[in-house]
Design a protein around this motif. Structure first.
Motif, PDB file in Angstrom:
ATOM      1  N   GLU A  59      87.430 -10.194 -12.015  1.00  0.00           N
ATOM      2  CA  GLU A  59      87.831  -9.482 -11.714  1.00  0.00           C
ATOM      3  C   GLU A  59      88.752  -9.166 -11.543  1.00  0.00           C
ATOM      4  O   GLU A  59      90.062  -9.514 -11.510  1.00  0.00           O
ATOM      5  CB  GLU A  59      87.691  -7.922 -11.734  1.00  0.00           C
ATOM      6  CG  GLU A  59      86.705  -7.056 -12.216  1.00  0.00           C
ATOM      7  CD  GLU A  59      86.313  -6.377 -11.993  1.00  0.00           C
ATOM      8  OE1 GLU A  59      86.831  -5.051 -10.615  1.00  0.00           O
ATOM      9  OE2 GLU A  59      85.048  -4.860 -12.606  1.00  0.00           O
ATOM     10  N   LYS A  60      89.204 -10.078  -9.978  1.00  0.00           N
ATOM     11  CA  LYS A  60      90.346 -10.426  -9.034  1.00  0.00           C
ATOM     12  C   LYS A  60      91.161 -11.834  -9.256  1.00  0.00           C
ATOM     13  O   LYS A  60      92.186 -11.481  -9.695  1.00  0.00           O
ATOM     14  CB  LYS A  60      90.220 -10.460  -7.813  1.00  0.00           C
ATOM     15  CG  LYS A  60      89.623  -9.498  -7.270  1.00  0.00           C
ATOM     16  CD  LYS A  60      89.283  -9.332  -5.125  1.00  0.00           C
ATOM     17  CE  LYS A  60      89.336  -7.976  -4.794  1.00  0.00           C
ATOM     18  NZ  LYS A  60      88.258  -7.591  -5.821  1.00  0.00           N
ATOM     19  N   ARG A  61      90.209 -12.514 -10.695  1.00  0.00           N
ATOM     20  CA  ARG A  61      90.552 -14.090 -11.156  1.00  0.00           C
ATOM     21  C   ARG A  61      91.609 -13.448 -12.095  1.00  0.00           C
ATOM     22  O   ARG A  61      92.752 -14.053 -12.582  1.00  0.00           O
ATOM     23  CB  ARG A  61      89.805 -14.935 -11.116  1.00  0.00           C
ATOM     24  CG  ARG A  61      89.920 -16.053 -11.649  1.00  0.00           C
ATOM     25  CD  ARG A  61      89.213 -16.630 -12.510  1.00  0.00           C
ATOM     26  NE  ARG A  61      89.049 -16.046 -13.699  1.00  0.00           N
ATOM     27  CZ  ARG A  61      87.173 -16.278 -14.715  1.00  0.00           C
ATOM     28  NH1 ARG A  61      86.686 -17.407 -14.230  1.00  0.00           N
ATOM     29  NH2 ARG A  61      87.248 -15.434 -15.405  1.00  0.00           N
ATOM     30  N   LYS A  69     101.345 -14.511 -15.760  1.00  0.00           N
ATOM     31  CA  LYS A  69     101.810 -14.659 -16.824  1.00  0.00           C
ATOM     32  C   LYS A  69     103.267 -13.359 -16.785  1.00  0.00           C
ATOM     33  O   LYS A  69     104.174 -14.638 -17.137  1.00  0.00           O
ATOM     34  CB  LYS A  69     101.197 -13.941 -17.704  1.00  0.00           C
ATOM     35  CG  LYS A  69     100.842 -14.032 -19.238  1.00  0.00           C
ATOM     36  CD  LYS A  69     100.284 -13.053 -19.907  1.00  0.00           C
ATOM     37  CE  LYS A  69      98.724 -13.591 -20.364  1.00  0.00           C
ATOM     38  NZ  LYS A  69      98.323 -12.861 -21.276  1.00  0.00           N
ATOM     39  N   ALA A  70     102.874 -12.547 -15.855  1.00  0.00           N
ATOM     40  CA  ALA A  70     104.246 -12.151 -15.650  1.00  0.00           C
ATOM     41  C   ALA A  70     105.504 -12.737 -15.382  1.00  0.00           C
ATOM     42  O   ALA A  70     106.485 -12.874 -15.903  1.00  0.00           O
ATOM     43  CB  ALA A  70     104.225 -10.245 -15.334  1.00  0.00           C
ATOM     44  N   ALA A  71     105.183 -13.627 -14.369  1.00  0.00           N
ATOM     45  CA  ALA A  71     106.302 -14.040 -13.267  1.00  0.00           C
ATOM     46  C   ALA A  71     106.603 -15.610 -14.517  1.00  0.00           C
ATOM     47  O   ALA A  71     108.059 -15.616 -14.183  1.00  0.00           O
ATOM     48  CB  ALA A  71     104.863 -14.817 -11.671  1.00  0.00           C
ATOM     49  N   GLU A  72     105.519 -15.867 -14.907  1.00  0.00           N
ATOM     50  CA  GLU A  72     105.940 -16.796 -15.533  1.00  0.00           C
ATOM     51  C   GLU A  72     107.209 -16.192 -16.939  1.00  0.00           C
ATOM     52  O   GLU A  72     108.421 -17.460 -17.101  1.00  0.00           O
ATOM     53  CB  GLU A  72     105.065 -17.316 -16.847  1.00  0.00           C
ATOM     54  CG  GLU A  72     104.670 -18.387 -15.692  1.00  0.00           C
ATOM     55  CD  GLU A  72     103.229 -18.632 -16.431  1.00  0.00           C
ATOM     56  OE1 GLU A  72     102.137 -20.043 -16.146  1.00  0.00           O
ATOM     57  OE2 GLU A  72     102.250 -18.315 -17.754  1.00  0.00           O
ATOM     58  N   ARG A 139      97.922 -19.382  -9.262  1.00  0.00           N
ATOM     59  CA  ARG A 139      97.680 -20.085 -10.042  1.00  0.00           C
ATOM     60  C   ARG A 139      96.273 -21.615  -9.224  1.00  0.00           C
ATOM     61  O   ARG A 139      95.564 -21.568 -10.456  1.00  0.00           O
ATOM     62  CB  ARG A 139      98.668 -21.494 -10.322  1.00  0.00           C
ATOM     63  CG  ARG A 139      99.493 -21.573 -11.750  1.00  0.00           C
ATOM     64  CD  ARG A 139     100.285 -21.924 -12.164  1.00  0.00           C
ATOM     65  NE  ARG A 139     101.413 -21.610 -13.627  1.00  0.00           N
ATOM     66  CZ  ARG A 139     102.719 -21.938 -13.742  1.00  0.00           C
ATOM     67  NH1 ARG A 139     103.032 -22.833 -12.459  1.00  0.00           N
ATOM     68  NH2 ARG A 139     103.231 -21.586 -14.645  1.00  0.00           N
ATOM     69  N   ALA A 140      97.273 -22.453  -8.050  1.00  0.00           N
ATOM     70  CA  ALA A 140      96.245 -22.824  -7.157  1.00  0.00           C
ATOM     71  C   ALA A 140      94.744 -21.931  -6.726  1.00  0.00           C
ATOM     72  O   ALA A 140      93.915 -22.633  -7.117  1.00  0.00           O
ATOM     73  CB  ALA A 140      96.649 -23.320  -6.182  1.00  0.00           C
ATOM     74  N   MET A 141      94.660 -20.508  -6.593  1.00  0.00           N
ATOM     75  CA  MET A 141      93.818 -20.090  -6.315  1.00  0.00           C
ATOM     76  C   MET A 141      92.605 -19.532  -7.823  1.00  0.00           C
ATOM     77  O   MET A 141      91.169 -19.651  -8.287  1.00  0.00           O
ATOM     78  CB  MET A 141      94.037 -18.722  -6.080  1.00  0.00           C
ATOM     79  CG  MET A 141      93.055 -18.225  -5.469  1.00  0.00           C
ATOM     80  SD  MET A 141      93.422 -16.717  -4.022  1.00  0.00           S
ATOM     81  CE  MET A 141      91.341 -16.787  -3.582  1.00  0.00           C
ATOM     82  N   VAL A 142      93.547 -19.802  -8.570  1.00  0.00           N
ATOM     83  CA  VAL A 142      92.465 -18.690 -10.229  1.00  0.00           C
ATOM     84  C   VAL A 142      91.780 -20.413 -10.102  1.00  0.00           C
ATOM     85  O   VAL A 142      90.771 -20.640 -10.872  1.00  0.00           O
ATOM     86  CB  VAL A 142      93.736 -18.907 -11.176  1.00  0.00           C
ATOM     87  CG1 VAL A 142      93.032 -19.061 -12.279  1.00  0.00           C
ATOM     88  CG2 VAL A 142      94.534 -17.676 -10.769  1.00  0.00           C
ATOM     89  N   ALA A 143      92.752 -21.362 -10.477  1.00  0.00           N
ATOM     90  CA  ALA A 143      91.689 -23.088 -10.947  1.00  0.00           C
ATOM     91  C   ALA A 143      91.182 -23.835  -9.741  1.00  0.00           C
ATOM     92  O   ALA A 143      90.486 -25.124  -9.800  1.00  0.00           O
ATOM     93  CB  ALA A 143      92.580 -24.078 -11.139  1.00  0.00           C
ATOM     94  N   GLU A 223      91.890 -10.996  -2.804  1.00  0.00           N
ATOM     95  CA  GLU A 223      92.736  -9.945  -1.924  1.00  0.00           C
ATOM     96  C   GLU A 223      93.516 -10.193  -0.889  1.00  0.00           C
ATOM     97  O   GLU A 223      95.155  -9.845  -1.408  1.00  0.00           O
ATOM     98  CB  GLU A 223      91.597  -8.799  -1.393  1.00  0.00           C
ATOM     99  CG  GLU A 223      90.329  -8.391  -2.412  1.00  0.00           C
ATOM    100  CD  GLU A 223      89.400  -7.472  -1.340  1.00  0.00           C
ATOM    101  OE1 GLU A 223      89.394  -7.542  -0.199  1.00  0.00           O
ATOM    102  OE2 GLU A 223      88.177  -7.082  -2.066  1.00  0.00           O
ATOM    103  N   ARG A 224      93.750 -10.525   0.409  1.00  0.00           N
ATOM    104  CA  ARG A 224      94.578 -10.928   0.452  1.00  0.00           C
ATOM    105  C   ARG A 224      95.754 -11.965   0.145  1.00  0.00           C
ATOM    106  O   ARG A 224      97.305 -11.402   0.251  1.00  0.00           O
ATOM    107  CB  ARG A 224      94.694 -12.370   1.568  1.00  0.00           C
ATOM    108  CG  ARG A 224      94.912 -12.544   2.949  1.00  0.00           C
ATOM    109  CD  ARG A 224      94.575 -13.113   4.359  1.00  0.00           C
ATOM    110  NE  ARG A 224      93.906 -14.736   3.768  1.00  0.00           N
ATOM    111  CZ  ARG A 224      92.838 -14.596   3.004  1.00  0.00           C
ATOM    112  NH1 ARG A 224      91.730 -13.960   4.221  1.00  0.00           N
ATOM    113  NH2 ARG A 224      92.351 -15.577   3.861  1.00  0.00           N
ATOM    114  N   LEU A 225      95.727 -13.139  -0.993  1.00  0.00           N
ATOM    115  CA  LEU A 225      96.644 -13.557  -1.150  1.00  0.00           C
ATOM    116  C   LEU A 225      97.179 -12.483  -2.103  1.00  0.00           C
ATOM    117  O   LEU A 225      98.490 -12.771  -2.362  1.00  0.00           O
ATOM    118  CB  LEU A 225      96.266 -14.617  -1.343  1.00  0.00           C
ATOM    119  CG  LEU A 225      97.034 -15.752  -2.669  1.00  0.00           C
ATOM    120  CD1 LEU A 225      97.908 -16.486  -1.329  1.00  0.00           C
ATOM    121  CD2 LEU A 225      95.974 -17.086  -3.590  1.00  0.00           C
TER     122      LEU A 225
END
Length: 353
Positions: A59-61, A69-72, A139-143, A223-225
């Motif tokens: 869910e957090k991912r 997506k919003a920032a893009e 992006r780095a954390m998602v992937a 959560e922190r990031l």
């Protein structure tokens, strides 16, 4: 009787195979939260903990992906904003240069065009902040490998648990065989099945704890990031709007000030084009004292210091007066002087007494 026992044994084998087929069917979907078989209470708690952590990190991912997506989208809109604003800035500056006779509007267009460039620079800075402080970290954390490694451990635990479920069914089947025919061969096979079951339980416990620790660490990092990136977005947008507000405020003040200055400027152009008629003999000038200092900005204006006496020769409704002081003549703001004494003249020259 033996026929009934064989039929029952065959039926149990068929059920076990069906269970294995169902497990195999759902094993490719990631971590499975199946409660078909409970080895013990500790394993059950670990299983539920992993299931909860797996869903939470997913869910957090997904939430991080929505922020990306919003920032893009914000960035894409920002670049379109820069393109449109830059074009408007160029058009305004062009109008100001090509229409010098239209003093008020041309000057306002030039002021707005120049300031618009600074506003678009702020949009560009906001886009850069979105990219460096929001898009890249999320992006780095998602992937990233920590999340994938932790989820891989959970999936391995899920598959091992399914193997344990299959092995538990095998142990039950062997126990039934021993009860039906307690021969050494069946007893040996039962012991082998139980030994394998014991090994699976031990490995499950180790792998389950490792997966739980990894998922918990990833969850905390997510959560922190994510919180930090949300705060960074708010701060970046706040700074952008504050700076743009200052730019727009300066534009408004400068445009209004320029308009007021033009409207209140001394009518020197009119005097040059239409010089005043001969001053009648009865015309009276008056003496005034400067109560504020005034610095001339052109040769048509008259500089004054506090305490200077001026012979005022003309007062206009636009708020400017024309007069002479210490051998110099020119225009000055009417409110900068106070009337002191009328001075009659007969030949157009001032006589002070």
């Amino acid at each position: 009787m033996d026929a009934l026992r064989k039929q029952a044994s065959k039926l149990r084998e068929q059920v076990a195979k069906q269970q294995q087929a169902v497990i195999k069917q759902f094993s490719a979907t990631g971590y499975e939260s199946s409660d078909v078989m409970v080895i013990d209470e500790m394993e059950m708690q670990l299983h539920h903990q992993l299931d909860k952590l797996y869903k939470s990190t997913r869910e957090k991912r997904d939430f991080q992906k929505e922020i990306v997506k919003a920032a893009e989208t914000f960035t894409a809109i920002g670049y379109k904003h820069i393109e449109t604003g830059t074009k408007l800035s160029e058009d305004c500056c062009k109008y100001g240069v090509e229409n010098p006779n239209d003093e008020v509007l041309a000057k306002a267009a030039s002021i707005y065009g120049d300031a618009r460039k600074h506003a678009e620079k702020e949009v560009e800075d906001l886009n850069k902040l979105f990219f460096s402080q929001v898009l890249e970290p999320l992006r780095a954390m998602v992937a990233g490998s920590p999340l994938e490694d932790a989820r891989h451990l959970a999936q391995r635990y899920s598959k091992m648990r399914q193997e344990a479920e299959i092995q538990a069914a095998e142990v039950s089947r062997r126990q039934a065989r021993v009860r039906e025919a307690p021969i050494p061969e069946n007893v040996a096979k039962l012991h082998a099945a139980e030994t394998k079951m014991h090994e699976l339980k031990a490995n499950m416990t180790i792998l389950g704890k490792e997966a739980a620790a990894a998922l918990a660490a990833v969850k905390s990092q997510q959560e922190r990031l994510t919180f930090q990136r949300l705060v960074a977005m708010v701060e970046a947008e706040k700074l952008y709007h504050e700076r743009v507000a200052v730019i727009l405020g300066n534009i408004e003040a400068e445009i209004v000030s320029e308009k007021q200055r033009k409207e209140a400027a001394p009518p020197v152009a009119t005097l040059a084009v239409n010089p005043p008629a001969h001053t009648p003999e009865k015309t009276k000038y008056f003496l005034a004292e400067a109560i504020h200092s005034f610095e001339a900005e052109s040769e048509k204006e008259l500089s004054l210091s506090v305490g200077d006496y001026v012979v005022v020769r003309k007062v206009t409704q636009s708020g400017w007066s024309e007069g002479e002081c210490q051998g110099r003549a020119g225009w000055f703001p009417s409110e900068y002087v106070e009337k002191r004494q009328r001075v009659p003249t007969s030949n157009g020259a001032a006589e002070v007494y």
